[in-house]
Design an enzyme around this catalytic site. Sequence first.
Site, PDB file in Angstrom:
ATOM      1  N   CYS A   1       2.803   5.052  -2.216  1.00 16.19           N
ATOM      2  CA  CYS A   1       4.230   5.080  -4.083  1.00 16.19           C
ATOM      3  C   CYS A   1       4.221   3.553  -4.776  1.00 16.19           C
ATOM      4  O   CYS A   1       3.386   4.245  -6.220  1.00 16.19           O
ATOM      5  CB  CYS A   1       5.314   5.050  -2.724  1.00 16.19           C
ATOM      6  SG  CYS A   1       5.820   6.704  -2.815  1.00 16.19           S
TER       7      CYS A   1
ATOM      8  N   GLY B   1       0.894  -1.134  -0.246  1.00 15.12           N
ATOM      9  CA  GLY B   1      -0.045   0.189  -0.358  1.00 15.12           C
ATOM     10  C   GLY B   1       0.904   1.057   0.126  1.00 15.12           C
ATOM     11  O   GLY B   1       2.123   1.251  -0.288  1.00 15.12           O
TER      12      GLY B   1
HETATM   13  C1  UDX Z   1       8.686   2.990  -1.054  1.00 10.67           C
HETATM   14  C2  UDX Z   1      10.287   2.277  -1.419  1.00 10.67           C
HETATM   15  O1  UDX Z   1      11.551   1.550  -0.975  1.00 10.67           O
HETATM   16  C3  UDX Z   1      10.995   3.935  -1.971  1.00 10.67           C
HETATM   17  O2  UDX Z   1      12.122   3.400  -2.292  1.00 10.67           O
HETATM   18  C4  UDX Z   1      10.324   4.829  -3.076  1.00 10.67           C
HETATM   19  O3  UDX Z   1      11.098   6.419  -2.981  1.00 10.67           O
HETATM   20  C5  UDX Z   1       8.727   4.838  -1.860  1.00 10.67           C
HETATM   21  O4  UDX Z   1       8.057   3.713  -2.286  1.00 10.67           O
HETATM   22  P1  UDX Z   1       7.428   3.191   1.080  1.00 10.67           P
HETATM   23  O5  UDX Z   1       6.083   3.121  -0.169  1.00 10.67           O
HETATM   24  O6  UDX Z   1       7.442   4.057   1.836  1.00 10.67           O
HETATM   25  O7  UDX Z   1       8.436   3.245   0.087  1.00 10.67           O
HETATM   26  O8  UDX Z   1       7.525   1.852   1.522  1.00 10.67           O
HETATM   27  P2  UDX Z   1       7.991   0.338   1.595  1.00 10.67           P
HETATM   28  O9  UDX Z   1       8.927  -0.100   3.400  1.00 10.67           O
HETATM   29  O10 UDX Z   1       8.632   0.255   0.242  1.00 10.67           O
HETATM   30  O11 UDX Z   1       6.789  -0.761   1.616  1.00 10.67           O
HETATM   31  C6  UDX Z   1       5.607  -0.506   0.323  1.00 10.67           C
HETATM   32  C7  UDX Z   1       4.823  -1.246   0.532  1.00 10.67           C
HETATM   33  O12 UDX Z   1       5.206  -2.662   0.799  1.00 10.67           O
HETATM   34  C8  UDX Z   1       3.964  -1.402   2.195  1.00 10.67           C
HETATM   35  O13 UDX Z   1       2.862  -1.560   2.620  1.00 10.67           O
HETATM   36  C9  UDX Z   1       5.134  -2.613   3.104  1.00 10.67           C
HETATM   37  O14 UDX Z   1       4.000  -3.526   3.538  1.00 10.67           O
HETATM   38  C10 UDX Z   1       4.774  -3.452   1.313  1.00 10.67           C
HETATM   39  N1  UDX Z   1       5.509  -4.383   1.694  1.00 10.67           N
HETATM   40  C11 UDX Z   1       7.472  -4.729   1.829  1.00 10.67           C
HETATM   41  C12 UDX Z   1       5.221  -6.202   1.815  1.00 10.67           C
HETATM   42  O15 UDX Z   1       4.689  -6.502   1.655  1.00 10.67           O
HETATM   43  N2  UDX Z   1       6.117  -6.831   1.473  1.00 10.67           N
HETATM   44  C13 UDX Z   1       7.592  -6.695   1.574  1.00 10.67           C
HETATM   45  O16 UDX Z   1       8.436  -7.676   1.565  1.00 10.67           O
HETATM   46  C14 UDX Z   1       8.419  -4.861   1.756  1.00 10.67           C
END
Ligand code: UDX
Length: 439
Positions: A258, A255
Site C-alpha cells: 500500500c 514496505g
Molecule cells: C496501510 C495503512 O495503515 C492502512 O490503513 C491502509 O488501508 C493500507 O496500508 P499496511 O500497509 O497493511 O496498512 O501496514 P501498516 O501497518 O500501515 O505498516 C506499513 C509499513 O510501515 C510497514 O512496513 C511497517 O513496518 C511500517 N511502519 C509502520 C513503520 O516503519 N513505522 C511505524 O511506526 C508504523
Amino acid sequence: MNIVVIGTGYVGLVTGVGLSDIGHSVICVDLDESKIEKLNAGVSPIYEPGIEDLIHKNVSAGRLSFTSSFKEAMKDSDIVYLAVGTPEGPDGRAEMKYIESAAEMIATEMTRPTILVVKSTVPVGTNRKLQNQMAEIAPYPVSVVSNPEFLREGSAVHDIFHGDRIVLGSDDIGALETLKAVNEGFDIPILATNLESAELIKYASNAFLATKISFINEIANICESTGGDIRQVSKGMGMDHRIGSPFLNAGIGYGGSCFPKDTSALNEIAMDAGVDFKLLREVIETNKNQRLKLVKELKMRYASLEGKKIAVLGVAFKPNTDDIRDAPAITIIRELLDSGAYVTAYDPIAYENAKKVFGEEVYFAKTVKQALQDAEAVLIVTEWDEVKEVSPKEMLELMKTPIVIDGRQCFDMHEMKEHGLDYYSVGVGEIDAKEVVGN
Ligand code: UDX
C-alpha cells in the site's frame, strides 16, 4: 441485503466476511478457481489472523458463499463491491486493467439497477469515469459509490469491525443512504462525501502516515550523531495529542502493498493536477535510503562481505503477515547477495513467499537459533515476537561474531552492550537515554 464482492484478496475477502458477519447475505467471487476451491474447503488463501474462524462461522450460518462464476454471483444481487487489485504500473501509476475487466463483467451479468461499491484504491477521477463507462455499457442504471478501505494487513479482521471511520463518496444520495444502511451494523462513524473527496481521503491518509514514518526516520538519523535517543524523542513527540504516537516508530522504513504504491500513485495524481508535490517525493526518497541503513552499518564493520555468513531475521514487510511485497528485507537480502555474502533468512510465516523470490540463493532457517548459528552478523528486519524472544546470551553462544544490527528497535541497547555484543539500533547513538535516566 444480498451483496456480491468481486475479488478475494486482503480487501475483498475481509470485506465480504465482515459484511456477512453483520447479517448480510454475501457471495464472494474470484476468477482464480484455486482461491475459490480453498475458500469452499474453509481455507483462507491469505494469511490474516482470525479470518478462517469468521469464514467458518458465516458459511455455516448460510450468509457467506464463494464462487468463480460471475453469472451465478450476480443473479440475485443489487449491491456489488469491487475489490480487485490496482497494483503499481511501470510508470508509477495505478494499474486499472482489473477494474476495467470487472466492470465489463458486471455490465454483462447484471440483472437489475445496481450500486457499484469501489473498495479498490483508485486514482482521483476513476469512479466518475467508471460511472460514465457503466452508463454507456450497462443495461440497467448503475450508481457508483467510492468506499476506500483502511485495513492494515495482519490486523484487517480487527480493523473491519473497529475502524475509525467509513468513507462513502457518491453523486447519488439514494445510493449513499443505502450504503449507510448496509454499514450500520459495523457501528463505525460514517463520512458521506462526493466521489473525488472519497478517493483523495484514501491516498492522502496513506501518504500522511508514510510521511510520519519518513519524518521520524530522518529524526532518528539526526539522533545517531547528536546523542539523541529516537525512542525517547518519539515518545516525547507522541505525547502531543496533535501529533499522536502511532506511526512514529523509527526503523528501516515502510514496505508492503500500500504505502509504496499509494505514495507513488499520489505523486502521479499531483503531477497530472499540475502540482509539484516535492514533499511527497522526499518521503519516497527518504524511505528508499532508510532501508539500506543496515547494510551500510554492516559494511562499516566488514570491509568486504564476500563469503561472510549473515543472518537476516524477518522477511515479511511487517509482523503478522505473509506479505513480502516491497518489503525492506527483499532489498536488503539482494544487496547482501550482490556483496558476496551467504544469507540465512528466517521468517515464521512469509518464508514460502520469500523462497519464491530467492530460491536457492538464500538458506531459509526453520528457527531463529538455526539462523544465528555461526553467523558473522545478524540484521533484524521484521519485529516478529519470535525474533524479540532471543536473548543476548543465546546470540553470544550461537554466533561466530556477535554483531547485531537492529532495524526495528527489538532489543535494549543497555542490555546488549552489557553482554558485550556489538549492537546497533536505528536512531540510538552512543548515549542510551535509559542509562542516563533509567527509563
Ligand atoms: C496501510 C495503512 O495503515 C492502512 O490503513 C491502509 O488501508 C493500507 O496500508 P499496511 O500497509 O497493511 O496498512 O501496514 P501498516 O501497518 O500501515 O505498516 C506499513 C509499513 O510501515 C510497514 O512496513 C511497517 O513496518 C511500517 N511502519 C509502520 C513503520 O516503519 N513505522 C511505524 O511506526 C508504523
